[in-house]
Design a protein around this motif. Sequence first.
Motif, PDB file in Angstrom:
ATOM      1  N   LEU A 274       0.852  -1.191   0.000  1.00 22.78           N
ATOM      2  CA  LEU A 274       0.000   0.000   0.000  1.00 22.78           C
ATOM      3  C   LEU A 274       0.886   1.238   0.000  1.00 22.78           C
ATOM      4  O   LEU A 274       1.494   1.579   1.026  1.00 22.78           O
ATOM      5  CB  LEU A 274      -0.915   0.017   1.223  1.00 22.78           C
ATOM      6  CG  LEU A 274      -2.167  -0.882   1.175  1.00 22.78           C
ATOM      7  CD1 LEU A 274      -1.808  -2.353   1.266  1.00 22.78           C
ATOM      8  CD2 LEU A 274      -3.150  -0.500   2.269  1.00 22.78           C
ATOM      9  N   PRO A 275       0.995   1.917  -1.140  1.00 23.74           N
ATOM     10  CA  PRO A 275       1.865   3.094  -1.207  1.00 23.74           C
ATOM     11  C   PRO A 275       1.277   4.294  -0.492  1.00 23.74           C
ATOM     12  O   PRO A 275       0.057   4.450  -0.395  1.00 23.74           O
ATOM     13  CB  PRO A 275       1.982   3.349  -2.713  1.00 23.74           C
ATOM     14  CG  PRO A 275       0.742   2.781  -3.297  1.00 23.74           C
ATOM     15  CD  PRO A 275       0.376   1.609  -2.436  1.00 23.74           C
ATOM     16  N   PHE A 276       2.168   5.137   0.028  1.00 20.09           N
ATOM     17  CA  PHE A 276       1.758   6.423   0.588  1.00 20.09           C
ATOM     18  C   PHE A 276       2.866   7.427   0.312  1.00 20.09           C
ATOM     19  O   PHE A 276       4.023   7.051   0.061  1.00 20.09           O
ATOM     20  CB  PHE A 276       1.468   6.312   2.091  1.00 20.09           C
ATOM     21  CG  PHE A 276       2.683   6.073   2.947  1.00 20.09           C
ATOM     22  CD1 PHE A 276       3.289   7.116   3.641  1.00 20.09           C
ATOM     23  CD2 PHE A 276       3.236   4.805   3.078  1.00 20.09           C
ATOM     24  CE1 PHE A 276       4.410   6.904   4.436  1.00 20.09           C
ATOM     25  CE2 PHE A 276       4.341   4.578   3.876  1.00 20.09           C
ATOM     26  CZ  PHE A 276       4.938   5.624   4.556  1.00 20.09           C
ATOM     27  N   ALA A 283       0.548   9.548   6.035  1.00 22.44           N
ATOM     28  CA  ALA A 283       1.117   8.594   6.989  1.00 22.44           C
ATOM     29  C   ALA A 283       0.870   7.178   6.482  1.00 22.44           C
ATOM     30  O   ALA A 283       0.004   6.951   5.630  1.00 22.44           O
ATOM     31  CB  ALA A 283       0.475   8.775   8.360  1.00 22.44           C
ATOM     32  N   PRO A 284       1.605   6.195   6.990  1.00 25.51           N
ATOM     33  CA  PRO A 284       1.325   4.808   6.600  1.00 25.51           C
ATOM     34  C   PRO A 284      -0.079   4.400   7.014  1.00 25.51           C
ATOM     35  O   PRO A 284      -0.564   4.787   8.073  1.00 25.51           O
ATOM     36  CB  PRO A 284       2.397   4.003   7.342  1.00 25.51           C
ATOM     37  CG  PRO A 284       2.916   4.896   8.411  1.00 25.51           C
ATOM     38  CD  PRO A 284       2.756   6.292   7.913  1.00 25.51           C
ATOM     39  N   ASP A 285      -0.724   3.629   6.147  1.00 23.05           N
ATOM     40  CA  ASP A 285      -2.086   3.169   6.402  1.00 23.05           C
ATOM     41  C   ASP A 285      -2.115   2.342   7.687  1.00 23.05           C
ATOM     42  O   ASP A 285      -1.325   1.412   7.860  1.00 23.05           O
ATOM     43  CB  ASP A 285      -2.554   2.327   5.216  1.00 23.05           C
ATOM     44  CG  ASP A 285      -4.049   2.062   5.234  1.00 23.05           C
ATOM     45  OD1 ASP A 285      -4.597   1.793   6.320  1.00 23.05           O
ATOM     46  OD2 ASP A 285      -4.673   2.106   4.157  1.00 23.05           O
ATOM     47  N   ASP A 286      -3.032   2.671   8.561  1.00 22.33           N
ATOM     48  CA  ASP A 286      -3.113   1.983   9.844  1.00 22.33           C
ATOM     49  C   ASP A 286      -3.549   0.536   9.693  1.00 22.33           C
ATOM     50  O   ASP A 286      -3.387  -0.262  10.616  1.00 22.33           O
ATOM     51  CB  ASP A 286      -4.083   2.717  10.779  1.00 22.33           C
ATOM     52  CG  ASP A 286      -3.840   2.372  12.236  1.00 22.33           C
ATOM     53  OD1 ASP A 286      -2.676   2.464  12.682  1.00 22.33           O
ATOM     54  OD2 ASP A 286      -4.807   1.981  12.919  1.00 22.33           O
ATOM     55  N   ALA A 287      -4.056   0.162   8.501  1.00 19.96           N
ATOM     56  CA  ALA A 287      -4.432  -1.231   8.258  1.00 19.96           C
ATOM     57  C   ALA A 287      -3.224  -2.105   7.984  1.00 19.96           C
ATOM     58  O   ALA A 287      -3.346  -3.334   7.936  1.00 19.96           O
ATOM     59  CB  ALA A 287      -5.399  -1.307   7.074  1.00 19.96           C
ATOM     60  N   CYS A 288      -2.048  -1.503   7.806  1.00 20.63           N
ATOM     61  CA  CYS A 288      -0.836  -2.267   7.504  1.00 20.63           C
ATOM     62  C   CYS A 288      -0.195  -2.805   8.772  1.00 20.63           C
ATOM     63  O   CYS A 288      -0.398  -2.285   9.867  1.00 20.63           O
ATOM     64  CB  CYS A 288       0.164  -1.385   6.748  1.00 20.63           C
ATOM     65  SG  CYS A 288      -0.398  -0.906   5.090  1.00 20.63           S
ATOM     66  N   ASP A 289       0.625  -3.855   8.593  1.00 20.58           N
ATOM     67  CA  ASP A 289       1.321  -4.416   9.742  1.00 20.58           C
ATOM     68  C   ASP A 289       2.832  -4.279   9.620  1.00 20.58           C
ATOM     69  O   ASP A 289       3.571  -4.842  10.429  1.00 20.58           O
ATOM     70  CB  ASP A 289       0.924  -5.875   9.986  1.00 20.58           C
ATOM     71  CG  ASP A 289       0.888  -6.705   8.725  1.00 20.58           C
ATOM     72  OD1 ASP A 289       0.117  -7.666   8.697  1.00 20.58           O
ATOM     73  OD2 ASP A 289       1.626  -6.384   7.781  1.00 20.58           O
ATOM     74  N   THR A 321       3.853   0.032  17.642  1.00 16.72           N
ATOM     75  CA  THR A 321       3.355  -1.346  17.724  1.00 16.72           C
ATOM     76  C   THR A 321       3.749  -2.237  16.552  1.00 16.72           C
ATOM     77  O   THR A 321       3.501  -3.442  16.598  1.00 16.72           O
ATOM     78  CB  THR A 321       1.811  -1.339  17.797  1.00 16.72           C
ATOM     79  OG1 THR A 321       1.282  -0.614  16.667  1.00 16.72           O
ATOM     80  CG2 THR A 321       1.334  -0.674  19.083  1.00 16.72           C
ATOM     81  N   ARG A 322       4.351  -1.658  15.496  1.00 18.47           N
ATOM     82  CA  ARG A 322       4.633  -2.450  14.289  1.00 18.47           C
ATOM     83  C   ARG A 322       5.986  -2.083  13.702  1.00 18.47           C
ATOM     84  O   ARG A 322       6.479  -0.964  13.901  1.00 18.47           O
ATOM     85  CB  ARG A 322       3.534  -2.207  13.251  1.00 18.47           C
ATOM     86  CG  ARG A 322       2.207  -2.864  13.583  1.00 18.47           C
ATOM     87  CD  ARG A 322       1.049  -2.167  12.929  1.00 18.47           C
ATOM     88  NE  ARG A 322       0.821  -0.846  13.514  1.00 18.47           N
ATOM     89  CZ  ARG A 322      -0.150  -0.020  13.138  1.00 18.47           C
ATOM     90  NH1 ARG A 322      -0.973  -0.368  12.177  1.00 18.47           N
ATOM     91  NH2 ARG A 322      -0.300   1.152  13.731  1.00 18.47           N
ATOM     92  N   PRO A 323       6.607  -3.013  12.957  1.00 17.95           N
ATOM     93  CA  PRO A 323       7.948  -2.763  12.436  1.00 17.95           C
ATOM     94  C   PRO A 323       7.977  -1.691  11.348  1.00 17.95           C
ATOM     95  O   PRO A 323       7.095  -1.623  10.489  1.00 17.95           O
ATOM     96  CB  PRO A 323       8.390  -4.120  11.889  1.00 17.95           C
ATOM     97  CG  PRO A 323       7.142  -4.904  11.710  1.00 17.95           C
ATOM     98  CD  PRO A 323       6.163  -4.394  12.720  1.00 17.95           C
ATOM     99  N   VAL A 324       9.025  -0.889  11.428  1.00  9.04           N
ATOM    100  CA  VAL A 324       9.310   0.140  10.420  1.00  9.04           C
ATOM    101  C   VAL A 324      10.777  -0.019  10.029  1.00  9.04           C
ATOM    102  O   VAL A 324      11.649  -0.094  10.898  1.00  9.04           O
ATOM    103  CB  VAL A 324       9.070   1.562  10.972  1.00  9.04           C
ATOM    104  CG1 VAL A 324       9.516   2.607   9.948  1.00  9.04           C
ATOM    105  CG2 VAL A 324       7.606   1.756  11.338  1.00  9.04           C
TER     106      VAL A 324
END
Length: 436
Positions: A274-276, A283-289, A321-324
Motif C-alpha cells: 500500500l503506497p503512501f 502517513a502509513p495506512d493503519d491497516a498495515c502491519d 506497535t509495528r515494524p518500520v
Amino acid sequence: MSARALIVGGARSGSGKTSVAIGLMRALRRRGLAVRGAKSGPDYIDPGFHAAATGAPGVNLDSWAMPPALLDALAAEQARADLLVIESAMGLFDGIAAADGRTGAAADLARRWGVPVALVLDVSGQSQTVAAIARGFAAHDPGVRIAGVILNQVASARHEAMCRAAIEALGLPVVGAVPRNPDMGLPERHLGLVQAREHAGLETFIERLADVMEAALDLDALLGLAAPLAPAAVGAGATPRPPGQRIAIADDAAFSFLYPHLARAWRAAGAELLPFSPLADEAPDDACDACWLPGGYPELHAGRLAAAGGFRAGLRRFAETRPVHGECGGFMVLGRALEDADGVTHEMAGLLDHVTSFAKRRMNLGYRRARLLADCPIGRAGERVRGHEFHYARVIEPGTDAPLAELADGLGQPIGPSGARRAWVSGAFFHAIAID
C-alpha cells in the motif's frame, strides 16, 4: 512464450548503452513485439526507464548479489516476451574479483545463458582504432560472444565508413551507427540518472530515442543476433521475506528505490503493498502491519519532509506497535535530523538517534555482505544478506542505538557495524537484494 535475448554492452559507463537500449526497446515495441528490459548489477534507476519504454516491468539481474537459482528464476520470468534486452552496467566485464560467475558483471549473464552481446562503442575522437577495441572485446573471454557492434557518437558519413570498414574486416558485423546528438543525453544527478518518474516529457523523449534508433540501427540484424533464453524457472527463495501481510511503502520523489524483484516476490508471497506519499504529508495506512521507507532523495526534499507533520506523527504512532524499516534515504529520515546541501538542518522522524548530512558528503559505493544482529524486516538475527550501498550522505552523529548489522564488502573484508535499531524500528544505508 520464452524470449530471445540480447545484451547491450559497452566499454565503460557513459558510452551510450542506456540511450541505445531504451530507444531499441521502444522501436521494437512499435513493431508489435513484446519486449522486456533488464539491468545487470544493482542499479535501481534504469529498470524504471526500461518499464517506461516497454510497458512491462523491469528487473535487476545481479550475478554477485543474487544466488544462481534466484538469477535463473528472475530471468525466466522476465523472458515471457518476444525479446529480452539486458543492459550492461558500466563496462561489459566490470565487476569485482569474486568467484567465477559471481562478479556482478554483465559478462557473467552472457556466459551463463549464452546471450550474445551487441557492443556499443563511443567512437568520438577515433576511427580505425575502434577495431582494436572491438578485437579486444571479441577475444577477451571465449565464453562471451560479441555478436555485433553499434557505433555511437558518429561525426559524419566518412567517419562511419572508416570505423565500419575497420571493424567489419575483423569479421564482426556493424549493426548500427548512431550520429552525434546532444539531445539524446539523459539528465543526471548525484546518484546517476534522474528517475524516470521525474523526467519531464518522458514519453516524448523515449519516442524521440526510438526515432533515432529506427534510423540508426539495423533492427532486423539485431533481432537476428538475439539467441533463445530459457533458464530453469527454479524457486526464488533467496529473496528477503515480506515484512508483513500488508506493507505500507513510502512512494514518491523522495522514496522510490525499491528493487522491482523485491516488490514482485512480496506480492507473489501474498503480501499487499500500500503506497503512501510522505511528501504529500501522508502517513502509513493503519491497516498495515509493517512499513518500509525505501531509498531515494530525501536530501533534496528535506524541508518538505520536516514540514510534513502528519507524516511524521503518523509514522511515530505506527512504530509504537509495528515494524518500520528504512533503507538509505529511508534510514536518513528515521533519524533525528538531516543536514541538506546548504548546511540547513531539518528535523526528521526521530525514531532512531542518528543525524545525517548531505553537506559534509562522502561517496560510499559498493557491494555489501551483512550479518543481521537482530530480527528486523530484512530477515532474522544471524542471517546473512547480500546488498549494495551507494550514497553521498554520511552519519555525523551516530547516536546511541544498537547497530543493525555487521558489514563486509563484496570481497568479504570487514567494514564494521552498520545501521541502527530501536524497539520496532530499524534502518541502514545498505539496500538488501538477496539472502546469502
